[in-house]
Design an enzyme around this catalytic site. Sequence first.
Site, mmCIF file in Angstrom:
data_model
loop_
_atom_site.group_PDB
_atom_site.id
_atom_site.type_symbol
_atom_site.label_atom_id
_atom_site.label_comp_id
_atom_site.label_asym_id
_atom_site.label_seq_id
_atom_site.Cartn_x
_atom_site.Cartn_y
_atom_site.Cartn_z
ATOM 1 N N ASP A 55 21.389 -0.946 14.940
ATOM 2 C CA ASP A 55 20.236 -0.561 15.436
ATOM 3 C C ASP A 55 20.647 1.024 16.512
ATOM 4 O OD1 ASP A 55 19.387 -2.545 15.038
ATOM 5 O OD2 ASP A 55 20.347 -3.669 16.986
ATOM 6 N N HIS B 192 20.321 -11.815 20.526
ATOM 7 C CA HIS B 192 20.462 -10.223 20.638
ATOM 8 C C HIS B 192 19.307 -10.340 19.761
ATOM 9 C CE1 HIS B 192 21.720 -6.378 17.829
ATOM 10 N NE2 HIS B 192 21.163 -6.639 18.012
ATOM 11 N N GLU B 193 18.145 -11.254 18.783
ATOM 12 C CA GLU B 193 16.967 -11.156 18.167
ATOM 13 C C GLU B 193 15.619 -11.037 18.654
ATOM 14 O OE1 GLU B 193 16.905 -9.716 15.072
ATOM 15 O OE2 GLU B 193 19.035 -10.005 14.610
ATOM 16 N N HIS C 263 15.486 -8.155 20.885
ATOM 17 C CA HIS C 263 14.843 -7.147 20.597
ATOM 18 C C HIS C 263 13.321 -7.745 20.161
ATOM 19 C CE1 HIS C 263 17.253 -4.611 18.108
ATOM 20 N NE2 HIS C 263 18.147 -5.759 17.726
ATOM 21 N N GLY D 245 5.911 13.624 -5.827
ATOM 22 C CA GLY D 245 5.740 12.473 -5.005
ATOM 23 C C GLY D 245 6.738 11.405 -4.784
ATOM 24 N N THR E 89 5.246 5.812 -7.314
ATOM 25 C CA THR E 89 4.073 6.140 -6.357
ATOM 26 C C THR E 89 2.793 6.426 -7.922
ATOM 27 O OG1 THR E 89 4.937 8.317 -6.303
ATOM 28 C CG2 THR E 89 4.495 7.272 -3.931
ATOM 29 N N GLY E 90 3.295 6.204 -8.961
ATOM 30 C CA GLY E 90 2.455 6.252 -10.114
ATOM 31 C C GLY E 90 2.389 7.093 -10.759
ATOM 32 N N LYS E 91 3.054 8.325 -11.186
ATOM 33 C CA LYS E 91 3.394 9.177 -11.439
ATOM 34 C C LYS E 91 2.893 8.918 -13.067
ATOM 35 C CE LYS E 91 7.102 11.701 -9.587
ATOM 36 N NZ LYS E 91 6.711 9.704 -9.008
ATOM 37 N N THR E 92 3.973 8.838 -13.761
ATOM 38 C CA THR E 92 3.685 8.284 -14.944
ATOM 39 C C THR E 92 2.046 7.771 -15.389
ATOM 40 O OG1 THR E 92 6.443 8.523 -14.861
ATOM 41 C CG2 THR E 92 5.444 6.933 -16.690
HETATM 42 P P1 ADP Z 1 6.205 6.690 -11.117
HETATM 43 O O1 ADP Z 1 6.536 7.807 -12.224
HETATM 44 O O2 ADP Z 1 6.223 7.947 -9.583
HETATM 45 O O3 ADP Z 1 7.788 6.835 -9.976
HETATM 46 P P2 ADP Z 1 5.370 4.938 -12.261
HETATM 47 O O4 ADP Z 1 4.347 5.078 -12.509
HETATM 48 O O5 ADP Z 1 6.794 4.872 -13.610
HETATM 49 O O6 ADP Z 1 6.223 5.343 -11.350
HETATM 50 O O7 ADP Z 1 5.171 3.599 -10.919
HETATM 51 C C1 ADP Z 1 5.717 2.735 -11.860
HETATM 52 C C2 ADP Z 1 5.249 1.208 -11.809
HETATM 53 O O8 ADP Z 1 4.269 0.556 -10.544
HETATM 54 C C3 ADP Z 1 3.740 1.348 -12.807
HETATM 55 O O9 ADP Z 1 3.983 1.241 -14.168
HETATM 56 C C4 ADP Z 1 2.892 0.016 -11.834
HETATM 57 O O10 ADP Z 1 3.105 -1.179 -12.535
HETATM 58 C C5 ADP Z 1 3.463 0.052 -10.373
HETATM 59 N N1 ADP Z 1 2.222 1.440 -9.791
HETATM 60 C C6 ADP Z 1 2.651 2.335 -9.424
HETATM 61 N N2 ADP Z 1 1.864 3.387 -8.876
HETATM 62 C C7 ADP Z 1 0.628 2.751 -8.791
HETATM 63 C C8 ADP Z 1 -0.903 2.810 -8.915
HETATM 64 N N3 ADP Z 1 -1.190 3.607 -7.550
HETATM 65 N N4 ADP Z 1 -2.001 1.805 -8.793
HETATM 66 C C9 ADP Z 1 -1.397 1.186 -9.676
HETATM 67 N N5 ADP Z 1 0.182 0.451 -9.696
HETATM 68 C C10 ADP Z 1 0.860 1.763 -9.439
HETATM 69 ZN ZN ZN Z 2 19.984 -5.748 16.374
HETATM 70 MG MG MG Z 3 7.967 8.002 -13.371
#
Ligand code: ADP
Ligand code: ZN
Ligand code: MG
Length: 606
Positions: free
Chosen positions: A489, A411-412, A415, A190, A194-197
């Site tokens: 743009d 411009h804005e 848009h 991912g 996104t919260g892998k760690t």
């Molecule tokens: P990754 O390892 O995917 O790059 P991390 O797990 O290190 O991401 O996420 C970094 C921080 O973002 C976490 O410590 C947490 O605070 C927050 N976080 C990311 N994903 C989530 C989630 N699904 N739920 C809650 N907190 C999240």
């Molecule tokens: Zn513009």
């Molecule tokens: Mg990580």
Amino acid sequence: MASSLMLLQSLFVSNTTLAQQKKEVFNYSDLLRSIETGEVSKITIDPATNIANVYLEGATDNKPKEVKLFNQNPELIAKIRSKNIDFAVESSAASSAAMINLMQIGVLFLLILGLFILIKRSASSAAGAMNFGKSRARFQMEAATGIEFKDVAGIEEAKEELGEVVTFLKTPDKFTAVGAKIPRGVLLIGPPGTGKTLLAKAIAGEAQVPFFSISGSEFVEMFVGVGASRVRDLFRKAKENAPCLIFIDEIDAVGRQRGAGIGGGNDEREQTLNQLLTEMDGFEGNTGIIIIAATNRPDVLDSALLRPGRFDRQVMVDYPDMNGRLGILEVHGANKKIDGEVSLETIAQRTPGFSGADLANLLNEAAILTVRRRKDAITMAEIDAAIDRVIAGMEGTPLVDGKAKRLIAYHEVGHAIVGTFTKGHDPVEKVTLIPRGQARGLTWFTPDEEQGLISRSQLFARVTGLLGGRAAEDVVFGDGEITTGAGNDIERVTSLSRQMVTKFGMSDLGLMALEDDNQPIFLGNDSVNRSDYSQEIAEKIDKQIRSIVFQCYENAKQIILEHRSVIDQLVDLLIEKETIDGDLFRKIVENSTTKTLEISQVSLIK
Ligand code: ADP
Ligand code: ZN
Ligand code: MG
């Protein structure tokens, strides 16, 4: 520095005492007595050494006697004066020569000391190199991570998949009893943040087992063999602590396809990878160790890593959807003081494409802002500011009134108006002239819903809206006055329309995938433009792209022309107020269009 000075001093003292011993002993009280009795004919004092040379009357040789003086001798001076003794203060050449000698010794000593320190330091670093991979453990171990599944939100499928891993770590016997084979490795795939760690830690936390972690980049070192020895170390330590969980972050750093890349393979990396594979194969049955690895580049991984018995389970950890974002906001909002009027749902709606880390960061920024504004609880104002900041960067200082500001305002508003009057475009969230990040003015649109699938007309609307800025400049100021402000743009327009033609089959060229996402490993994305098609097709692609952009630009200019009066009105308001929010914007637009409608109706009736 201090120590060498002291040494200088002590050398000095011993030298003078030596000199004294060579002559007859003649001390201070002797001197005072001889002055009283009138035996002294002449005294010279050397202030550098504080030694008095005393010439005695009727001395057989004409050599003076040396007397070490104390620092202050008012008594002595007074006595000398009263007896009218010949008295002089002079720095003796001999003693200053001795001084120089001593200085030289000191410098030499300093040099030797410096050399010694240097040798010692390089010796210790050499010792470090000899111990590589052994003493300096690069992996971290947490006996208990303290993170539970409830701390991870928005990635429910991944959590479900990994629930089984927790059960295994907790009660491996249940599995072995029925002869079930346990997965050894799970690969979390991912994008960053996104919260892998976090998920890996939660598994260890739920199962209450130790958490070993190392990053792929830490395996790869300068010396060949270090990575492999680190892998061995890590697995040895893990086996001692089984059941446990090993987490390898950024596994793509070691796990890239072997033999790939420019300039031949990387011996060190390959050895490390081989060692990792060997260790994973070496698990005897169920040792109670589970390896979880994370990557955002599964496409570059060596296929040997993905074979059964290694990382054969793959779990996607994707950006959270609307409900997921709400869940994550709830997790991170729980320990913050948030005002009752703040609706987390609204925040979740406004933040498509945000990762969990972005959302955590967003709430933290809002909290910091709240402190800075001396408020008790986070309100929607701080949240809004934080969202803008996370998306578009820091706010700059407002522009000064002038022609440039007016042009940016057109411009804005261009848009915003074009977006509003193009079917399928997202609604305006706000228009602002306050610079932020790279942009000098900004128009925000609220993404309507989850944008998983985007239709052709939505893409057309997006291109048209993006061209609204330039179209307004063109219509209002003439094509001699158009500016570089539309650069970004146009870049986005080009990439969108190119994708429509070459990827999504949305042009007259038909359903052909003409561009491939997979770039060769190690080549940057834009360093080569791979073309699998002929020159002829390339020309056709260009023609299609140009036709899409042309059509959209004409539409945009048409909309600007039709709504010129309300645009002028909005520009004046924007220059005065700097920001117009979406609701006010729509109200003004609605009023003016109903007016034009009334007028045309009136003229019809007449
Ligand atoms: P990754 O390892 O995917 O790059 P991390 O797990 O290190 O991401 O996420 C970094 C921080 O973002 C976490 O410590 C947490 O605070 C927050 N976080 C990311 N994903 C989530 C989630 N699904 N739920 C809650 N907190 C999240
Ligand atoms: Zn513009
Ligand atoms: Mg990580």
